[in-house]
Write an enzyme that holds these catalytic residues in place. Structure first.
Site, PDB file in Angstrom:
ATOM      1  N   HIS A  53      28.138  24.679  30.631  1.00 34.59           N
ATOM      2  CA  HIS A  53      29.566  24.380  30.571  1.00 34.59           C
ATOM      3  C   HIS A  53      30.229  25.225  29.486  1.00 34.59           C
ATOM      4  O   HIS A  53      29.568  25.678  28.538  1.00 34.59           O
ATOM      5  CB  HIS A  53      29.784  22.904  30.259  1.00 34.59           C
ATOM      6  CG  HIS A  53      29.370  21.985  31.363  1.00 34.59           C
ATOM      7  ND1 HIS A  53      29.695  20.647  31.370  1.00 34.59           N
ATOM      8  CD2 HIS A  53      28.664  22.211  32.497  1.00 34.59           C
ATOM      9  CE1 HIS A  53      29.209  20.090  32.465  1.00 34.59           C
ATOM     10  NE2 HIS A  53      28.568  21.010  33.161  1.00 34.59           N
ATOM     11  N   GLU A  55      32.100  24.430  27.017  1.00 34.04           N
ATOM     12  CA  GLU A  55      31.944  23.897  25.662  1.00 34.04           C
ATOM     13  C   GLU A  55      30.572  24.227  25.086  1.00 34.04           C
ATOM     14  O   GLU A  55      30.453  24.591  23.912  1.00 34.04           O
ATOM     15  CB  GLU A  55      32.114  22.366  25.661  1.00 34.04           C
ATOM     16  CG  GLU A  55      33.439  21.896  26.180  1.00 34.04           C
ATOM     17  CD  GLU A  55      33.443  21.547  27.663  1.00 34.04           C
ATOM     18  OE1 GLU A  55      34.133  20.596  28.036  1.00 34.04           O
ATOM     19  OE2 GLU A  55      32.741  22.228  28.443  1.00 34.04           O
ATOM     20  N   CYS A  83      32.789  16.505  29.329  1.00 32.44           N
ATOM     21  CA  CYS A  83      31.954  15.483  29.960  1.00 32.44           C
ATOM     22  C   CYS A  83      31.096  14.807  28.885  1.00 32.44           C
ATOM     23  O   CYS A  83      31.128  15.196  27.719  1.00 32.44           O
ATOM     24  CB  CYS A  83      31.065  16.116  31.036  1.00 32.44           C
ATOM     25  SG  CYS A  83      29.771  17.191  30.360  1.00 32.44           S
ATOM     26  N   CYS A  86      28.701  17.310  27.078  1.00 32.87           N
ATOM     27  CA  CYS A  86      29.387  18.161  26.108  1.00 32.87           C
ATOM     28  C   CYS A  86      29.889  17.357  24.913  1.00 32.87           C
ATOM     29  O   CYS A  86      29.836  17.836  23.784  1.00 32.87           O
ATOM     30  CB  CYS A  86      30.530  18.905  26.785  1.00 32.87           C
ATOM     31  SG  CYS A  86      29.944  20.123  27.997  1.00 32.87           S
TER      32      CYS A  86
END
Length: 144
Positions: A53, A55, A83, A86
């Site tokens: 992701h 992040e 999410c 993260c």
């Protein structure tokens, strides 16, 4: 000049890069003292890695840049609410501030009951409409 809107626009450029590479269009940057330490976007398709992701990529890049595992004094600008995975990584990195574009009512950390680090400040809704629109456009093409 160096406002939350300014930096979120840079994160949006990262999200647009993800979009152009058929990745879910989420972009993230990490900033300290008005200096961008890391820019990232989703790479889950390119790396065949569900953890890639934006992040996570930004945390790794900023930590490598600083030579430190903690991101105290740093701010994360991200176009979509992180999410749970993260949010956990952001908790452990001890990032000082998270600025979020669009809320994620289905998979975002805030609706799951997950907490950020007690010293982390969180701001929602910076360029929310632009961030949301890019995601809507992307998923509209997937549902045809």
């Amino acid at each position: 000049m160096f406002t939350d809107t300014y930096f979120m626009n840079i994160a949006l450029k990262e999200a647009e890069e993800a979009y152009s590479n058929n990745e879910v269009p989420v972009g993230a940057i990490i900033v300290s003292n008005n200096k961008i330490l890391a820019k990232a976007h989703n790479l889950t398709e390119a790396l065949t890695d569900v953890t890639a992701h934006a992040e996570m990529q930004a945390i790794t890049a900023a930590s490598n840049y600083l030579g430190a595992k903690y991101l105290r004094g740093c701010s994360l600008y991200v176009t979509l609410e992180p999410c749970v995975m993260c949010a956990g990584a952001l908790y452990w990195s001890q990032v000082s501030k998270i600025i979020i574009g669009a809320k994620d009512i289905h998979r975002g950390f805030s609706s799951s009951g997950i907490s950020l680090h007690p010293k982390t400040e969180c701001i929602f809704g910076v360029l929310e409409e632009k961030c949301s629109q890019l995601l809507k456009e992307f998923f509209k093409t997937k549902r045809i």
